[in-house]
Design an enzyme around this catalytic site. Structure first.
Site, PDB file in Angstrom:
ATOM      1  N   SER A 109     -17.861 -40.325 -29.894  1.00  0.00           N
ATOM      2  CA  SER A 109     -16.976 -41.155 -29.475  1.00  0.00           C
ATOM      3  C   SER A 109     -16.910 -42.485 -30.075  1.00  0.00           C
ATOM      4  O   SER A 109     -17.889 -43.046 -30.348  1.00  0.00           O
ATOM      5  CB  SER A 109     -17.514 -41.450 -27.759  1.00  0.00           C
ATOM      6  OG  SER A 109     -17.006 -42.857 -27.510  1.00  0.00           O
ATOM      7  N   ASN A 132      -7.521 -36.837 -28.505  1.00  0.00           N
ATOM      8  CA  ASN A 132      -6.951 -35.826 -28.482  1.00  0.00           C
ATOM      9  C   ASN A 132      -5.802 -35.593 -27.494  1.00  0.00           C
ATOM     10  O   ASN A 132      -4.990 -34.639 -27.629  1.00  0.00           O
ATOM     11  CB  ASN A 132      -7.737 -34.346 -28.410  1.00  0.00           C
ATOM     12  CG  ASN A 132      -8.757 -34.314 -29.790  1.00  0.00           C
ATOM     13  OD1 ASN A 132      -8.592 -34.948 -30.468  1.00  0.00           O
ATOM     14  ND2 ASN A 132      -9.833 -33.805 -29.486  1.00  0.00           N
ATOM     15  N   GLY A 153     -17.786 -47.593 -20.487  1.00  0.00           N
ATOM     16  CA  GLY A 153     -16.871 -48.290 -21.317  1.00  0.00           C
ATOM     17  C   GLY A 153     -17.388 -49.203 -22.061  1.00  0.00           C
ATOM     18  O   GLY A 153     -17.953 -50.157 -21.666  1.00  0.00           O
ATOM     19  N   ASP A 162     -15.714 -51.704 -22.916  1.00  0.00           N
ATOM     20  CA  ASP A 162     -15.118 -52.851 -22.447  1.00  0.00           C
ATOM     21  C   ASP A 162     -15.666 -53.205 -21.065  1.00  0.00           C
ATOM     22  O   ASP A 162     -15.159 -54.271 -20.275  1.00  0.00           O
ATOM     23  CB  ASP A 162     -13.698 -52.505 -22.147  1.00  0.00           C
ATOM     24  CG  ASP A 162     -13.159 -51.244 -21.607  1.00  0.00           C
ATOM     25  OD1 ASP A 162     -13.936 -50.596 -20.851  1.00  0.00           O
ATOM     26  OD2 ASP A 162     -11.987 -50.639 -21.839  1.00  0.00           O
TER      27      ASP A 162
END
Lengths: 202, 202
Positions: free
Chosen positions: B14, B56, B186, B188
């Protein structure tokens, strides 16, 4: 007070779009920008992207039911508990564009804020056209005019075109912002938007 | 300097986990916390959640190829261009847990940082076990010992168990953090993690 408007793409059905809607005007205002509110139908986006409402996903849905209230508390945004469900936002979105096309004294953005608030802060189901009309009427709009307006072909077409335009600009979720051509996805990109405006990019 | 470790769940594949990996130790250190690094296989998570690598996805993938470099520039994290692809992270994850179980002077977290950096900052394909072994050797680890280690049944089982444990704790993506029982998903959310540590929650 200058600079291009900030495009704010959202679906009334998205809780993160609601959280963003409560904060974007103040953010933009600090940098002399106005916000161009643009409701779209994420369902149409999902047909292309294969997405689905995150609240309905296994595992992720449970997290979001925890994260959305946590963000709301942090940002001081009122939120109904238990968290309302996402909803078909056709009537709400059409009411927005009818008002946008009708012009006049009433602000489409103010209607959008009121519709968001009614669903996500008050827990009133904005899937139901009669509830959308109630909110519009509470702002002083003519209830019958709104009811007729959301049935107009031109209004239905406008919503479809705005959604298609958003997709053509790369919008795949909500909230989604375009600032001087720069795309930002998510309520959690608003700090970066502010930094982008401060620096003029990086 | 006290408080429970911060659990940091990630898949080496990731890019957002890579961005987080470059910043989480410093963040935790500011609040007297250590980080418990926990590589998992998102592929196993996706079998349950129906997810897939965001890079993807149609539309979203294009955005991420823009957003990841933008975040990297903002945060000062080195990133290879063009952005490397996600990759099967089996060998990298097993090397981590082999080292974790072996104990000794070498830090599993340091190996994880080096593996992340090799793939995402240097563009070396960490899908290939020989490249993983090269990185391990560059840190002074015995290449043959690592090669034998990542083939051990106990190591393979460990990775499976850690992934299953993560899923049972609600992990559905990466990076995913658990801070005093509180889940954050996340890269973020790291500002919120810092605020959570500062205030002791809200």
């Amino acid at each position: 007070m200058s600079g291009a408007p900030i495009d704010f793409y959202f679906d009334f059905a998205s809780p993160y779009a609601y959280l963003a809607s409560a904060r974007i005007d103040a953010l933009a205002g600090r940098w002399g920008r106005v916000v161009r509110w643009r409701p779209i139908l994420l369902g149409a986006v999902f047909k292309i992207s294969g997405g689905m409402p995150n609240l309905n996903k296994p595992l992720q849905g449970d997290y979001l039911r925890h994260d959305v209230p946590r963000c709301a508390r942090l940002w001081g945004v009122p939120l109904h508990q238990p968290l309302p469900a996402p909803f078909p936002s056709l009537a709400a979105s059409r009411a927005f564009y009818w008002l946008d096309q009708a012009g006049g004294e009433h602000s489409p953005a103010a209607l959008a804020r009121a519709l968001f608030h009614a669903h996500w802060a008050e827990g009133r189901d904005m899937a139901l056209p009669e509830n959308v009309l109630d909110v519009a009427a509470s702002l002083g709009l003519d209830r019958d005019a709104v009811e007729a307006g959301i049935a107009e072909t031109a209004v239905k077409d406008r919503l479809r075109v705005e959604t298609e335009t958003a997709i053509s600009r790369g919008v795949f979720g909500a909230p989604f912002f375009v600032v001087d051509g720069e795309p930002f996805w998510g309520a959690d990109r608003m700090d970066q938007i502010e930094e982008w405006l401060r620096r003029g990019g990086w």
